[in-house]
Scaffold this motif. Structure first.
Motif, PDB file in Angstrom:
ATOM      1  N   GLN A 127       0.838  -1.194   0.000  1.00  0.00           N
ATOM      2  CA  GLN A 127       0.000   0.000   0.000  1.00  0.00           C
ATOM      3  C   GLN A 127       0.875   1.247   0.000  1.00  0.00           C
ATOM      4  OE1 GLN A 127      -3.249  -0.474  -0.021  1.00  0.00           O
ATOM      5  NE2 GLN A 127      -4.324   1.290   0.831  1.00  0.00           N
ATOM      6  N   HIS A 128       0.451   2.265  -0.763  1.00  0.00           N
ATOM      7  CA  HIS A 128       1.162   3.538  -0.718  1.00  0.00           C
ATOM      8  C   HIS A 128       0.967   4.167   0.655  1.00  0.00           C
ATOM      9  CE1 HIS A 128       2.215   7.739  -1.609  1.00  0.00           C
ATOM     10  NE2 HIS A 128       2.930   7.233  -2.615  1.00  0.00           N
ATOM     11  N   ARG A 129       1.995   4.821   1.148  1.00  0.00           N
ATOM     12  CA  ARG A 129       1.958   5.317   2.527  1.00  0.00           C
ATOM     13  C   ARG A 129       0.865   6.356   2.766  1.00  0.00           C
ATOM     14  NH1 ARG A 129       7.714   8.098   3.087  1.00  0.00           N
ATOM     15  NH2 ARG A 129       8.246   6.207   1.961  1.00  0.00           N
ATOM     16  N   ASP A 130       0.416   7.037   1.717  1.00  0.00           N
ATOM     17  CA  ASP A 130      -0.613   8.067   1.888  1.00  0.00           C
ATOM     18  C   ASP A 130      -2.026   7.524   1.710  1.00  0.00           C
ATOM     19  OD1 ASP A 130       1.298  10.032   2.343  1.00  0.00           O
ATOM     20  OD2 ASP A 130       1.545  10.436   0.197  1.00  0.00           O
ATOM     21  N   GLU A 131      -2.160   6.239   1.453  1.00  0.00           N
ATOM     22  CA  GLU A 131      -3.480   5.644   1.232  1.00  0.00           C
ATOM     23  C   GLU A 131      -3.933   4.911   2.491  1.00  0.00           C
ATOM     24  OE1 GLU A 131      -2.915   4.863  -3.575  1.00  0.00           O
ATOM     25  OE2 GLU A 131      -2.903   3.177  -2.173  1.00  0.00           O
ATOM     26  N   ALA A 132      -5.026   5.383   3.054  1.00  0.00           N
ATOM     27  CA  ALA A 132      -5.541   4.777   4.286  1.00  0.00           C
ATOM     28  C   ALA A 132      -6.278   3.481   3.971  1.00  0.00           C
ATOM     29  CB  ALA A 132      -6.479   5.752   4.991  1.00  0.00           C
ATOM     30  N   ILE A 133      -6.296   2.590   4.951  1.00  0.00           N
ATOM     31  CA  ILE A 133      -6.995   1.311   4.824  1.00  0.00           C
ATOM     32  C   ILE A 133      -8.199   1.326   5.752  1.00  0.00           C
ATOM     33  CG2 ILE A 133      -6.818  -1.190   5.127  1.00  0.00           C
ATOM     34  CD1 ILE A 133      -3.812  -0.907   4.593  1.00  0.00           C
ATOM     35  N   ASN A 134      -9.340   0.956   5.224  1.00  0.00           N
ATOM     36  CA  ASN A 134     -10.578   0.923   6.002  1.00  0.00           C
ATOM     37  C   ASN A 134     -10.898  -0.528   6.351  1.00  0.00           C
ATOM     38  OD1 ASN A 134     -13.308   0.935   6.870  1.00  0.00           O
ATOM     39  ND2 ASN A 134     -13.674   2.851   5.774  1.00  0.00           N
ATOM     40  N   LEU A 135     -10.927  -0.829   7.642  1.00  0.00           N
ATOM     41  CA  LEU A 135     -11.166  -2.193   8.112  1.00  0.00           C
ATOM     42  C   LEU A 135     -12.565  -2.360   8.697  1.00  0.00           C
ATOM     43  CD1 LEU A 135      -7.677  -2.777   9.735  1.00  0.00           C
ATOM     44  CD2 LEU A 135      -8.632  -4.153   7.892  1.00  0.00           C
ATOM     45  N   SER A 136     -13.513  -1.594   8.202  1.00  0.00           N
ATOM     46  CA  SER A 136     -14.877  -1.693   8.731  1.00  0.00           C
ATOM     47  C   SER A 136     -15.523  -3.028   8.392  1.00  0.00           C
ATOM     48  CB  SER A 136     -15.742  -0.553   8.184  1.00  0.00           C
ATOM     49  OG  SER A 136     -15.243   0.698   8.600  1.00  0.00           O
ATOM     50  N   ASN A 137     -15.240  -3.549   7.200  1.00  0.00           N
ATOM     51  CA  ASN A 137     -15.817  -4.823   6.766  1.00  0.00           C
ATOM     52  C   ASN A 137     -15.037  -5.305   5.546  1.00  0.00           C
ATOM     53  OD1 ASN A 137     -16.996  -3.446   4.421  1.00  0.00           O
ATOM     54  ND2 ASN A 137     -18.489  -2.624   5.885  1.00  0.00           N
ATOM     55  N   ASP A 152     -15.929  -5.445   2.387  1.00  0.00           N
ATOM     56  CA  ASP A 152     -16.066  -4.587   1.210  1.00  0.00           C
ATOM     57  C   ASP A 152     -15.102  -3.402   1.260  1.00  0.00           C
ATOM     58  OD1 ASP A 152     -18.093  -5.981  -0.209  1.00  0.00           O
ATOM     59  OD2 ASP A 152     -19.588  -5.226   1.186  1.00  0.00           O
ATOM     60  N   THR A 153     -15.092  -2.702   2.385  1.00  0.00           N
ATOM     61  CA  THR A 153     -14.240  -1.514   2.472  1.00  0.00           C
ATOM     62  C   THR A 153     -12.765  -1.887   2.509  1.00  0.00           C
ATOM     63  OG1 THR A 153     -14.445  -1.493   4.897  1.00  0.00           O
ATOM     64  CG2 THR A 153     -16.030  -0.175   3.634  1.00  0.00           C
ATOM     65  N   PHE A 154     -12.449  -3.014   3.127  1.00  0.00           N
ATOM     66  CA  PHE A 154     -11.050  -3.449   3.144  1.00  0.00           C
ATOM     67  C   PHE A 154     -10.560  -3.752   1.733  1.00  0.00           C
ATOM     68  CE2 PHE A 154      -8.236  -7.178   2.945  1.00  0.00           C
ATOM     69  CZ  PHE A 154      -7.084  -6.613   3.465  1.00  0.00           C
ATOM     70  N   LEU A 155     -11.309  -4.551   0.991  1.00  0.00           N
ATOM     71  CA  LEU A 155     -10.884  -4.929  -0.355  1.00  0.00           C
ATOM     72  C   LEU A 155     -10.792  -3.711  -1.269  1.00  0.00           C
ATOM     73  CD1 LEU A 155     -13.029  -8.174  -0.795  1.00  0.00           C
ATOM     74  CD2 LEU A 155     -10.594  -8.039  -0.268  1.00  0.00           C
ATOM     75  N   TYR A 156     -11.711  -2.767  -1.090  1.00  0.00           N
ATOM     76  CA  TYR A 156     -11.710  -1.572  -1.941  1.00  0.00           C
ATOM     77  C   TYR A 156     -10.509  -0.678  -1.637  1.00  0.00           C
ATOM     78  CZ  TYR A 156     -13.160   2.862  -3.997  1.00  0.00           C
ATOM     79  OH  TYR A 156     -13.194   4.030  -4.718  1.00  0.00           O
ATOM     80  N   THR A 157     -10.284  -0.389  -0.358  1.00  0.00           N
ATOM     81  CA  THR A 157      -9.197   0.527  -0.007  1.00  0.00           C
ATOM     82  C   THR A 157      -7.822  -0.115  -0.158  1.00  0.00           C
ATOM     83  OG1 THR A 157      -9.473  -0.057   2.347  1.00  0.00           O
ATOM     84  CG2 THR A 157     -10.626   1.902   1.542  1.00  0.00           C
ATOM     85  N   ARG A 158      -7.764  -1.433  -0.221  1.00  0.00           N
ATOM     86  CA  ARG A 158      -6.486  -2.102  -0.462  1.00  0.00           C
ATOM     87  C   ARG A 158      -6.206  -2.279  -1.949  1.00  0.00           C
ATOM     88  NH1 ARG A 158      -2.530  -3.012  -0.323  1.00  0.00           N
ATOM     89  NH2 ARG A 158      -2.106  -5.232  -0.180  1.00  0.00           N
ATOM     90  N   GLY A 159      -7.176  -1.951  -2.795  1.00  0.00           N
ATOM     91  CA  GLY A 159      -6.931  -2.005  -4.227  1.00  0.00           C
ATOM     92  C   GLY A 159      -7.117  -3.366  -4.855  1.00  0.00           C
ATOM     93  N   PHE A 160      -7.931  -4.227  -4.239  1.00  0.00           N
ATOM     94  CA  PHE A 160      -8.241  -5.513  -4.863  1.00  0.00           C
ATOM     95  C   PHE A 160      -9.089  -5.285  -6.117  1.00  0.00           C
ATOM     96  CE2 PHE A 160      -6.838  -7.024  -0.857  1.00  0.00           C
ATOM     97  CZ  PHE A 160      -6.582  -8.381  -0.969  1.00  0.00           C
ATOM     98  N   LEU A 161      -9.020  -6.229  -7.041  1.00  0.00           N
ATOM     99  CA  LEU A 161      -9.895  -6.167  -8.204  1.00  0.00           C
ATOM    100  C   LEU A 161     -11.349  -6.228  -7.748  1.00  0.00           C
ATOM    101  CD1 LEU A 161      -8.013  -8.577 -10.654  1.00  0.00           C
ATOM    102  CD2 LEU A 161      -8.019  -6.083 -10.675  1.00  0.00           C
TER     103      LEU A 161
END
Length: 442
Positions: free
Chosen positions: A161-171, A173-182
């Motif tokens: 992950q780029h250092r300026d990109e936050a990761i959302n661990l709410s669920n 869906d948000t984890f996969l999206y903010t981590r850049g999964f397909l």
């Protein structure tokens, strides 16, 4: 008259007329087969997405047919099992007239699983079977999809992950999206991915500063204290000498040890799966200790009981001894650097509860955080009650609750297909009790 050179217009007309290729409507509307290359040719689907449902015994996949044979051999008809249970209550369990349980050879036409010994028993039990039928069909289609031969794009995981990109661990869906999964275009893809990632992301979701578990609702005060100590190590506030372009993974400042005790499926995952945990903590090096008789590295033929595998910023240590013999070797322990995870340990299960009795006191003595999971609510509460009834001196860190990052995929008990479970469905946390030492009042 001297010959003159033909004009360009005449040449163009003659060329177009003489060299014209005949065209037909068929050439416009016929589908053109794409050219195959070495990469795409390896993903030749055996099954199309519209053809994933098959009765297990008639599946085009040999492994699925073998599964049907195993169920028919070792499983039991639901009606016969209930009749046997009732008969045992009336006449005693070892009476010679007791009926012998029949194998489930009749496959439900809706889910494809062998569930009963005959169509007659299936019809008798149909109203009750419908509660599990949908889950069994889902499992059936998921299993055929995994073996369909299609390109599994959902398993093409992102890198760091780029250092300026936050990761959302709410669920999920948000984890996969903010981590850049397909993009996950179906619930089936979500089930596949969650089943693989439930172990590393369950760990990460507990330890991360953006954890979905909050004080009061999920965590106790003691739980927040224990996690604050670990997060102090995992999320250093300032790293001296770092430049904006520097890869954080090259300057890991601390090593955190994660002990997975009684390890089974979690130890068989390929190392790159656990990199999704490491990407959540780019400045931390990890040692992941898989301890237990079934702790075996993936894709290895070695019979060495103690093995090390290095993979980027993680060192994997596999040891198939019992933890009580491994404890002295692993010490000393530090609550800022060490944490224990027990994935579906079966602390209350008759077959395993005695194995855990010498282990739990050793874990509590370390004063490090201990987290456990269970495959359903009953399994979680059985383990929790076993701990509470044992009279250990301990503090609760996390109240028993549903795990945000449980596997979304159901798994079926092949000896009784009426029973299904989800990997890491629930989670709880404890720690050996610590007493605050305060100066005596003068």
């Amino acid at each position: 008259m001297p010959k003159t050179a033909p004009s360009l217009a005449i040449v163009a007309i003659n060329t177009a007329t003489n060299g014209r290729r005949s065209l037909s409507l068929k050439s416009f509307f016929s589908p053109r087969k794409p050219k195959k290359d070495a990469f795409t040719s390896q993903f030749e689907p055996v099954l199309e997405q519209a053809n994933l449902f098959h009765p297990l015994s008639k599946s085009p996949i040999p492994a699925v047919r073998q599964k049907a044979e195993w169920i028919s051999k070792h499983g039991s008809c639901a009606v016969c099992k209930d009749q046997e249970h009732e008969h045992g209550h009336k006449h005693g369990e070892h009476k010679p007239e007791q009926k012998k349980r029949k194998a489930p050879t009749y496959e439900c036409p809706d889910c494809g699983y062998p569930t009963h010994c005959s169509e007659e028993h299936y019809q008798m039990d149909k109203d009750r079977h419908k509660h599990i039928c949908g889950i069994l069909r889902e499992i059936n289609e998921d299993e055929h999809d995994l073996r369909s031969g299609r390109r599994m794009k959902e398993f093409e995981f992102p890198g760091a992950q780029h250092r300026d990109e936050a990761i959302n661990l709410s669920n999920w869906d948000t984890f996969l999206y903010t981590r850049g999964f397909l993009s996950m275009n179906s619930e089936r893809s979500m089930r596949h991915v969650s089943h693989v990632l439930t172990y590393p992301i369950t760990i990460g979701s507990v330890l991360h500063q953006s954890s979905p578990y909050r004080l009061g609702k999920d965590l106790t005060v003691e739980g927040l204290k224990s996690l604050a100590a670990l997060r102090h190590t995992l999320h250093p506030a300032v790293i001296p000498g770092i430049t904006q372009s520097q890869d954080l993974r090259t300057i890991a400042t601390h090593t955190v040890r994660i002990f997975c005790l009684g390890a089974r499926a979690e130890s068989h995952l390929p190392p790159h799966i656990y990199m999704q945990l490491a990407y959540l903590f780019p400045t931390t090096a990890f040692q992941i200790h898989f301890v237990g008789p079934d702790a075996i590295p993936p894709h290895t033929k070695s019979k060495d009981p103690h093995q090390h595998v290095h993979y980027e910023q993680i060192t994997f240590i596999y040891d198939n001894s019992r933890y009580e013999t491994y404890h002295a070797e692993a010490g000393p322990f530090n609550p800022y650097y060490d944490v224990f995870f027990l994935f579906s340990p079966g602390l209350a299960h008759p077959a395993t509860k005695d194995m855990w009795k010498p282990t739990i006191p050793l874990l509590l003595d370390t004063k490090c955080a201990i987290f456990g999971t269970g495959f359903d609510e009953q399994d979680v509460m059985n383990d929790v009650n076993e701990i509470e009834n044992a009279g250990y001196e301990m503090d609760w860190l996390m109240k028993p609750r549903e795990n945000v990052f449980r596997s979304l995929k159901h798994e079926v008990n092949l000896t009784d297909v009426r029973q299904s479970a989800q990997c890491n469905w629930g989670i709880w946390g404890i720690r050996g009790r610590r007493y605050d030492v305060r100066p005596a009042e003068e």
